[in-house]
Design an enzyme around this catalytic site. Structure first.
Site, PDB file in Angstrom:
ATOM      1  N   ARG A   1      11.451 -13.549  -7.855  1.00  0.00           N
ATOM      2  CA  ARG A   1      11.344 -12.546  -8.918  1.00  0.00           C
ATOM      3  C   ARG A   1      12.718 -12.096  -9.390  1.00  0.00           C
ATOM      4  O   ARG A   1      12.928 -11.792 -10.566  1.00  0.00           O
ATOM      5  CB  ARG A   1      10.527 -11.356  -8.410  1.00  0.00           C
TER       6      ARG A   1
ATOM      7  N   SER B   1      15.301  -5.357 -26.559  1.00  0.00           N
ATOM      8  CA  SER B   1      14.693  -5.405 -27.887  1.00  0.00           C
ATOM      9  C   SER B   1      13.386  -4.621 -27.932  1.00  0.00           C
ATOM     10  O   SER B   1      13.145  -3.836 -28.858  1.00  0.00           O
ATOM     11  CB  SER B   1      14.435  -6.869 -28.278  1.00  0.00           C
TER      12      SER B   1
ATOM     13  N   ASN C   1       8.282  -8.850 -13.859  1.00  0.00           N
ATOM     14  CA  ASN C   1       9.208  -9.056 -12.735  1.00  0.00           C
ATOM     15  C   ASN C   1      10.612  -9.425 -13.195  1.00  0.00           C
ATOM     16  O   ASN C   1      10.762 -10.051 -14.244  1.00  0.00           O
ATOM     17  CB  ASN C   1       8.661 -10.156 -11.825  1.00  0.00           C
TER      18      ASN C   1
ATOM     19  N   ASP D   1       0.905  -5.658  -3.656  1.00  0.00           N
ATOM     20  CA  ASP D   1       1.245  -6.123  -2.312  1.00  0.00           C
ATOM     21  C   ASP D   1       0.428  -5.363  -1.262  1.00  0.00           C
ATOM     22  O   ASP D   1      -0.064  -5.940  -0.289  1.00  0.00           O
ATOM     23  CB  ASP D   1       2.736  -5.920  -2.038  1.00  0.00           C
TER      24      ASP D   1
ATOM     25  N   ALA E   1      -2.466  -3.925  -1.743  1.00  0.00           N
ATOM     26  CA  ALA E   1      -3.856  -4.376  -1.824  1.00  0.00           C
ATOM     27  C   ALA E   1      -4.047  -5.682  -1.070  1.00  0.00           C
ATOM     28  O   ALA E   1      -5.047  -5.866  -0.348  1.00  0.00           O
ATOM     29  CB  ALA E   1      -4.269  -4.531  -3.281  1.00  0.00           C
TER      30      ALA E   1
ATOM     31  N   ARG F   1      -3.932  -4.866   2.694  1.00  0.00           N
ATOM     32  CA  ARG F   1      -5.171  -4.235   3.149  1.00  0.00           C
ATOM     33  C   ARG F   1      -6.317  -5.240   3.201  1.00  0.00           C
ATOM     34  O   ARG F   1      -7.163  -5.196   4.095  1.00  0.00           O
ATOM     35  CB  ARG F   1      -5.515  -3.057   2.237  1.00  0.00           C
TER      36      ARG F   1
ATOM     37  N   HIS G   1      -5.552   1.988   5.708  1.00  0.00           N
ATOM     38  CA  HIS G   1      -4.574   2.877   5.076  1.00  0.00           C
ATOM     39  C   HIS G   1      -3.187   2.582   5.640  1.00  0.00           C
ATOM     40  O   HIS G   1      -2.755   3.156   6.647  1.00  0.00           O
ATOM     41  CB  HIS G   1      -4.956   4.342   5.308  1.00  0.00           C
TER      42      HIS G   1
ATOM     43  N   THR H   1      -0.239 -15.361 -11.569  1.00  0.00           N
ATOM     44  CA  THR H   1      -1.172 -14.411 -10.969  1.00  0.00           C
ATOM     45  C   THR H   1      -1.606 -13.463 -12.078  1.00  0.00           C
ATOM     46  O   THR H   1      -0.809 -13.121 -12.951  1.00  0.00           O
ATOM     47  CB  THR H   1      -0.536 -13.605  -9.818  1.00  0.00           C
TER      48      THR H   1
END
Length: 319
Positions: free
Chosen positions: A92, A105, A124, A152, A154, A157, A172, A236
């Site tokens: 990235r 721009s 990115n 990331d 998500a 988890r 969590h 993605t």
């Protein structure tokens, strides 16, 4: 400070991410007007037409239009998904130089229209480009937010939920830092099903001595998920589209919810003048405040390394 109200959303960039996000917004009924801007006007028109045909089945009413930068004048939210995409094998951070010029721009035109809503960056390298957008727009830092490590987290988890056979919503724990190769999981203060993660892993180790090795492998799969997906399908879209929709809901519905977006640090974690993924309270004003996690020594060192990596990129690019 007054922030533009309402629920008009302007999307800049009708690529895979922008349209996945638009589709999520449409199906969740998060906006009353969705305007889509793209340099390829034929593409923007086609996507608007296609999305409009889905409205009768969505359960919501929404205007979807081909946008211009004038739409930013009364927009509550501008979500920037424009820029060149990450190529297979490309990090990235490799995207910086190309996308900084594109953003210059775009941001001039956004602000020339009189925009004063919340500006969300999806492109990115998202942490660097959020910092760039803050500088280029001149907006207060609370009104400029990056997608950060929401996606990331998500993914993390999801992977933990699969291992422990529990819904991701019961997991969590956060991924923080750069949305990229130097991000890190926070194991010291997480929980699963209400059980502190360190205690749960200790108990699990009695049954499975390889658990810590497997957790490390799980994190690598989380961190490298985009590389694996891009290699096979070229981009993605669905995960990040829904992540952006979750950020949108938190803002437009004034939720005061905590999400690990890219936010400006002003002394938190001993860091300043850097946008980086960290849990942040979001509401109708954008960033209400950054949540400073209690990291252990190893996590603190990794987080500072991640921040320094971003700082080196910003300095090298002379932003």
């Amino acid at each position: 400070m007054f922030v533009t109200q309402g629920s008009k959303v302007v999307i800049i960039g009708a690529g895979a991410v922008g349209i996945a996000y638009a589709y999520a917004v449409l199906n969740q009924g998060l906006a009353d007007h969705l305007a889509i801007i793209d340099i390829n006007e034929d593409l923007a028109w086609a996507e608007v037409e296609d999305l409009s045909h889905a409205i009768p089945f969505s359960g919501h009413h929404m205007d979807v239009t081909v946008g211009t930068y004038e739409d930013c004048k009364d927009a509550a939210l501008v979500v920037n998904c424009a820029g060149v995409a990450q190529r297979a094998g490309e990090t990235r951070l490799d995207l910086v130089a190309r996308n900084v010029k594109i953003f210059e721009s775009i941001n001039k035109q956004v602000m020339a229209a009189g925009f004063n809503g919340i500006y969300v960056v999806a492109t990115n390298p998202v942490d660097v480009l959020t910092y760039v957008s803050w500088k280029q727009t001149g907006l207060p830092s609370n009104q400029v937010i990056g997608a950060g490590t929401v996606l990331d987290t998500a993914r993390w988890r999801h992977n933990l939920g699969q291992y422990f056979d529990i819904a991701p919503s019961a997991v969590h724990t956060h991924i923080i830092g750069e949305h990229g190769d130097t991000e890190l999981p926070v194991l010291s203060s997480g929980s699963i099903g209400g059980v502190p993660l360190p205690a749960l892993l200790k108990t699990e180790a009695a049954r499975n001595p390889d658990i810590y090795k497997q957790i490390d492998e799980m994190f690598v799969r989380t961190r490298d998920a985009a590389y694996d997906i891009i290699k096979r399908k070229g981009n993605t879209s669905f995960g990040v589209g829904n992540a952006l929709a979750r950020i949108t809901r938190a803002i437009l519905r004034n939720e005061d919810v905590v999400l690990p977006v890219s936010a400006l640090l002003e002394g938190e974690y001993g860091l300043n003048d850097i946008y980086i993924g960290t849990p942040t309270v979001l509401n109708r004003s954008g960033v209400r405040n950054v949540v400073e996690l209690r990291l252990d020594d190893t996590e603190t060192a990794k987080f500072h390394h991640s921040a320094q990596t971003l700082r080196d990129v910003i300095d090298k690019a002379e932003i």
